[in-house]
Design a protein around this motif. Structure first.
Motif, PDB file in Angstrom:
ATOM      1  N   GLU A 114     -19.222   2.228  -3.257  1.00  0.00           N
ATOM      2  CA  GLU A 114     -17.969   2.982  -3.329  1.00  0.00           C
ATOM      3  C   GLU A 114     -17.011   2.530  -2.229  1.00  0.00           C
ATOM      4  O   GLU A 114     -15.799   2.411  -2.450  1.00  0.00           O
ATOM      5  N   LEU A 115     -17.563   2.268  -1.047  1.00  0.00           N
ATOM      6  CA  LEU A 115     -16.742   1.772   0.055  1.00  0.00           C
ATOM      7  C   LEU A 115     -16.150   0.405  -0.282  1.00  0.00           C
ATOM      8  O   LEU A 115     -14.959   0.158  -0.063  1.00  0.00           O
ATOM      9  N   ARG A 116     -16.973  -0.466  -0.814  1.00  0.00           N
ATOM     10  CA  ARG A 116     -16.489  -1.796  -1.190  1.00  0.00           C
ATOM     11  C   ARG A 116     -15.375  -1.697  -2.235  1.00  0.00           C
ATOM     12  O   ARG A 116     -14.371  -2.402  -2.148  1.00  0.00           O
ATOM     13  N   GLN A 117     -15.578  -0.834  -3.214  1.00  0.00           N
ATOM     14  CA  GLN A 117     -14.569  -0.696  -4.258  1.00  0.00           C
ATOM     15  C   GLN A 117     -13.262  -0.164  -3.685  1.00  0.00           C
ATOM     16  O   GLN A 117     -12.174  -0.629  -4.041  1.00  0.00           O
ATOM     17  N   ALA A 118     -13.367   0.814  -2.787  1.00  0.00           N
ATOM     18  CA  ALA A 118     -12.163   1.358  -2.152  1.00  0.00           C
ATOM     19  C   ALA A 118     -11.450   0.285  -1.333  1.00  0.00           C
ATOM     20  O   ALA A 118     -10.214   0.183  -1.350  1.00  0.00           O
ATOM     21  N   LEU A 119     -12.235  -0.518  -0.620  1.00  0.00           N
ATOM     22  CA  LEU A 119     -11.652  -1.600   0.176  1.00  0.00           C
ATOM     23  C   LEU A 119     -10.975  -2.623  -0.725  1.00  0.00           C
ATOM     24  O   LEU A 119      -9.837  -3.044  -0.464  1.00  0.00           O
ATOM     25  N   HIS A 120     -11.650  -3.016  -1.795  1.00  0.00           N
ATOM     26  CA  HIS A 120     -11.075  -4.007  -2.712  1.00  0.00           C
ATOM     27  C   HIS A 120      -9.793  -3.487  -3.358  1.00  0.00           C
ATOM     28  O   HIS A 120      -8.819  -4.233  -3.505  1.00  0.00           O
ATOM     29  N   ASN A 121      -9.800  -2.222  -3.735  1.00  0.00           N
ATOM     30  CA  ASN A 121      -8.598  -1.642  -4.344  1.00  0.00           C
ATOM     31  C   ASN A 121      -7.424  -1.670  -3.372  1.00  0.00           C
ATOM     32  O   ASN A 121      -6.282  -1.960  -3.756  1.00  0.00           O
ATOM     33  N   PHE A 122      -7.719  -1.361  -2.115  1.00  0.00           N
ATOM     34  CA  PHE A 122      -6.654  -1.374  -1.114  1.00  0.00           C
ATOM     35  C   PHE A 122      -6.148  -2.800  -0.881  1.00  0.00           C
ATOM     36  O   PHE A 122      -4.936  -3.024  -0.751  1.00  0.00           O
ATOM     37  N   LEU A 123      -7.069  -3.752  -0.832  1.00  0.00           N
ATOM     38  CA  LEU A 123      -6.674  -5.148  -0.642  1.00  0.00           C
ATOM     39  C   LEU A 123      -5.726  -5.601  -1.750  1.00  0.00           C
ATOM     40  O   LEU A 123      -4.724  -6.277  -1.492  1.00  0.00           O
ATOM     41  N   VAL A 124      -6.044  -5.236  -2.980  1.00  0.00           N
ATOM     42  CA  VAL A 124      -5.194  -5.607  -4.115  1.00  0.00           C
ATOM     43  C   VAL A 124      -3.819  -4.966  -3.977  1.00  0.00           C
ATOM     44  O   VAL A 124      -2.780  -5.608  -4.217  1.00  0.00           O
ATOM     45  N   GLN A 125      -3.794  -3.701  -3.580  1.00  0.00           N
ATOM     46  CA  GLN A 125      -2.519  -2.992  -3.434  1.00  0.00           C
ATOM     47  C   GLN A 125      -1.609  -3.698  -2.423  1.00  0.00           C
ATOM     48  O   GLN A 125      -0.429  -3.939  -2.701  1.00  0.00           O
ATOM     49  N   ILE A 126      -2.163  -4.035  -1.268  1.00  0.00           N
ATOM     50  CA  ILE A 126      -1.371  -4.712  -0.234  1.00  0.00           C
ATOM     51  C   ILE A 126      -0.985  -6.118  -0.686  1.00  0.00           C
ATOM     52  O   ILE A 126       0.135  -6.585  -0.449  1.00  0.00           O
ATOM     53  N   PHE A 127      -1.899  -6.794  -1.355  1.00  0.00           N
ATOM     54  CA  PHE A 127      -1.659  -8.149  -1.842  1.00  0.00           C
ATOM     55  C   PHE A 127      -0.468  -8.174  -2.796  1.00  0.00           C
ATOM     56  O   PHE A 127       0.408  -9.038  -2.706  1.00  0.00           O
ATOM     57  N   VAL A 128      -0.418  -7.204  -3.696  1.00  0.00           N
ATOM     58  CA  VAL A 128       0.668  -7.135  -4.676  1.00  0.00           C
ATOM     59  C   VAL A 128       1.980  -6.750  -4.000  1.00  0.00           C
ATOM     60  O   VAL A 128       3.036  -7.350  -4.260  1.00  0.00           O
ATOM     61  N   GLU A 129       1.926  -5.748  -3.124  1.00  0.00           N
ATOM     62  CA  GLU A 129       3.147  -5.266  -2.471  1.00  0.00           C
ATOM     63  C   GLU A 129       3.809  -6.335  -1.613  1.00  0.00           C
ATOM     64  O   GLU A 129       5.040  -6.379  -1.504  1.00  0.00           O
ATOM     65  N   THR A 130       3.013  -7.193  -1.005  1.00  0.00           N
ATOM     66  CA  THR A 130       3.561  -8.212  -0.090  1.00  0.00           C
ATOM     67  C   THR A 130       3.634  -9.593  -0.730  1.00  0.00           C
ATOM     68  O   THR A 130       3.891 -10.579  -0.031  1.00  0.00           O
ATOM     69  N   LYS A 131       3.403  -9.682  -2.055  1.00  0.00           N
ATOM     70  CA  LYS A 131       3.404 -10.964  -2.774  1.00  0.00           C
ATOM     71  C   LYS A 131       2.451 -11.967  -2.132  1.00  0.00           C
ATOM     72  O   LYS A 131       2.716 -13.168  -2.087  1.00  0.00           O
ATOM     73  N   GLY A 132       1.327 -11.455  -1.626  1.00  0.00           N
ATOM     74  CA  GLY A 132       0.284 -12.320  -1.091  1.00  0.00           C
ATOM     75  C   GLY A 132       0.363 -12.580   0.396  1.00  0.00           C
ATOM     76  O   GLY A 132      -0.544 -13.190   0.965  1.00  0.00           O
ATOM     77  N   ALA A 133       1.442 -12.140   1.052  1.00  0.00           N
ATOM     78  CA  ALA A 133       1.563 -12.383   2.497  1.00  0.00           C
ATOM     79  C   ALA A 133       0.480 -11.643   3.277  1.00  0.00           C
ATOM     80  O   ALA A 133      -0.018 -12.123   4.302  1.00  0.00           O
ATOM     81  N   LYS A 134       0.109 -10.462   2.812  1.00  0.00           N
ATOM     82  CA  LYS A 134      -0.978  -9.683   3.396  1.00  0.00           C
ATOM     83  C   LYS A 134      -1.927  -9.306   2.271  1.00  0.00           C
ATOM     84  O   LYS A 134      -1.551  -9.339   1.100  1.00  0.00           O
ATOM     85  N   PRO A 135      -3.171  -8.974   2.623  1.00  0.00           N
ATOM     86  CA  PRO A 135      -3.771  -8.863   3.958  1.00  0.00           C
ATOM     87  C   PRO A 135      -4.117 -10.227   4.540  1.00  0.00           C
ATOM     88  O   PRO A 135      -4.164 -11.225   3.820  1.00  0.00           O
ATOM     89  N   LYS A 136      -4.385 -10.232   5.836  1.00  0.00           N
ATOM     90  CA  LYS A 136      -4.855 -11.437   6.501  1.00  0.00           C
ATOM     91  C   LYS A 136      -5.746 -11.043   7.666  1.00  0.00           C
ATOM     92  O   LYS A 136      -5.668  -9.913   8.178  1.00  0.00           O
TER      93      LYS A 136
END
Length: 518
Positions: free
Chosen positions: A114-136
């Motif tokens: 569940e933690l991994r899924q939550a982390l992955h979901n957040f990563l995708v959200q930031i990735f989309v919002e920043t057009k790939g600039a974040k996360p890093k």
């Protein structure tokens, strides 16, 4: 907050500190250093705990992390704490090994998933919002990045079911590449083929996958998508056959958008092409357009046409040859590739069938533009030459060419010719076979001589009036047949014109002792 643990006793001070740290303002390297110190302290103290208390502490930590993904004061900071979240995930995995026996039927890894899924979901959200600039990643500690093993998060993605899965795959690729550049030396750094080779199937189309990558390509400036990776994606997401749209057009479009070398792509695509040609996967006109596109890359053209001519039936190969010459200029090297492969394929063909094919090519001559006609005829003459050369003497073929068939091919070749250069193949091959193969070995010398002249006269009568037969006979042929029997013989051609038709005859001037012997 999850309540799958015993509320008593309260967590240790270190655990409480870990729970509260997510609400502090530190980010990046500073936050990671604090997390690292706290977990190091926790590791030293938890060895003195019983298993139930340790499981209770583990669950406190896990739930506090899960809550940070929804708490208003912690959510905005996560994008700058990504390193720490990956570190905590790997530590929770280690703790699961200790608590698994305590939970018995309930899997301790359930909440970690569940933690991994939550982390992955957040990563995708930031990735989309920043057009790939974040996360890093913010840390450069090689040992800690090894411990996190971000690449391990990619292992379970073997099928791209939807766009969310694809985005998860891409953001984890970015972070895995970034980690590998720090952790691995040049020889062992992560490559795209290492990543995509884990993929076994995609419910998305090849275009959807590559288009999504291109939308976020700024995230991959330091590790751009390459040809081996594209080739693998084609194997798992090859476009379905569609008569209205060529897969090769799709590939070329993607190669251009990815700024890849089209020549290198087609070098590596050849194995896929071969496999699918053998299974007759592609439409005729799509392959034809591909070969036309490759005609400026002669070596590649030769490889692809060789595959096609090897695995496709003769009728389709011949149609392809005719298709390639429609309003298309083919270089001399491309013509050589055509001749080489067609000459390999057609020598064993049925004679009548081959004659029909050449006849069909002759009928197309008027549709070939004058600019391309010379090269078209040149290729046809070379193919006829190869066919005649194999059949005129070689007894291993079931249907050797008869004199009548040789005459038919000769007339057909003449109808194609633009120059009437009879001393060049295929004309010279046919003439030598028609005129100078004088029959059985039992014939005596005089009979052979008589038969030779009869064949010369017959050959003369079958020539069009505008062609001088003396230009078709090579001196070495005469010397070879006659010089060993009698002193050199000279042939003189004499043409007499009448009002009704042209008469031709061969006059032979012999030395006196030849007449005496006769």
């Amino acid at each position: 907050m999850h309540q799958d643990y015993n509320q008593d006793p309260p967590p240790l001070d270190t655990v409480a500190r870990i729970v509260n740290i997510f609400h502090e303002d530190t980010i990046g390297q500073e936050f990671f250093d604090t997390v690292l110190d706290l977990f190091t302290t926790f590791d030293r103290t938890n060895h003195f705990q019983d298993r139930a208390m340790f499981a209770n502490d583990r669950t406190h930590i896990l739930n506090s992390i899960l809550c940070s993904f929804t708490a208003a004061d912690t959510l905005p900071k996560i994008q700058d704490r990504i390193d720490s979240y990956f570190y905590i995930c790997c530590r929770i995995d280690e703790y699961d090994i200790r608590v698994r026996p305590y939970y018995q039927l309930w899997s301790a890894t359930g909440h970690n998933k569940e933690l991994r899924q939550a982390l992955h979901n957040f990563l995708v959200q930031i990735f989309v919002e920043t057009k790939g600039a974040k996360p890093k990643l913010h840390i450069n500690d090689k040992n800690q990045l090894k411990k996190m093993d971000i690449r391990e998060h990619l292992v379970n993605i073997t099928t791209i079911n939807n766009e969310d899965t694809l985005l998860t795959f891409l953001v984890l690729c970015k972070l895995s590449f970034q980690s590998s550049m720090i952790v691995d030396d040049n020889q062992h750094r992560l490559r795209w083929i290492d990543v995509v080779s884990k993929l076994k199937f995609s419910q998305l189309t090849l275009q959807q996958i590559i288009t999504t990558y291109i939308d976020y390509k700024e995230a991959f400036n330091e590790f751009t998508f390459d040809i081996p990776a594209l080739i693998h994606l084609i194997t798992i997401a090859h476009p379905l056959p569609n008569a209205n749209y060529s897969p090769f057009s799709t590939f070329m479009h993607l190669v251009q958008n990815l700024s890849l070398s089209s020549e290198m792509f087609y070098e590596q695509f050849l194995d896929i092409f071969t496999l699918r040609i053998r299974n007759q996967y592609y439409y005729f006109h799509h392959v034809g357009d591909l070969l036309r596109a490759l005609k400026s890359r002669e070596t590649l053209f030769g490889k692809y046409f060789q595959v096609y001519s090897t695995w496709i039936n003769e009728d389709e190969v011949w149609k392809m040859f005719l298709y390639l010459f429609e309003n298309t200029d083919l270089s001399e090297m491309v013509q050589n590739h055509l001749v080489l492969n067609l000459a390999k394929r057609f020598p064993t063909a049925d004679i009548d069938k081959f004659y029909h094919d050449i006849k069909s090519a002759q009928n197309r001559l008027e549709t070939i533009t004058s600019v391309h006609r010379e090269s078209y005829v040149k290729v046809l003459e070379a193919i006829i030459s190869a066919f005649v050369d194999k059949h005129r003497y070689n007894t291993r073929y079931c249907y050797p060419l008869t004199e009548q068939q040789l005459k038919q091919f000769f007339r057909l070749a003449l109808s194609l010719s633009l120059t009437y250069n009879l001393k060049q193949p295929p004309y010279s091959l046919i003439i030598e076979r028609l005129v100078f193969k004088t029959g059985a070995q039992s014939h005596n010398k005089i009979q052979k001589m008589q038969l030779l002249f009869e064949k010369l006269i017959d050959f003369d009568q079958n020539l069009p009036p505008t062609i001088d037969p003396a230009l078709a006979i090579r001196d070495e042929w005469l010397n070879l047949r006659l010089h060993s029997q009698y002193p050199p013989t000279r042939f003189v051609y004499d043409r007499q014109e009448t009002s009704r038709r042209s008469h031709r005859k061969w006059k032979t001037i012999h030395r006196r002792h030849f007449l005496t012997k006769r």
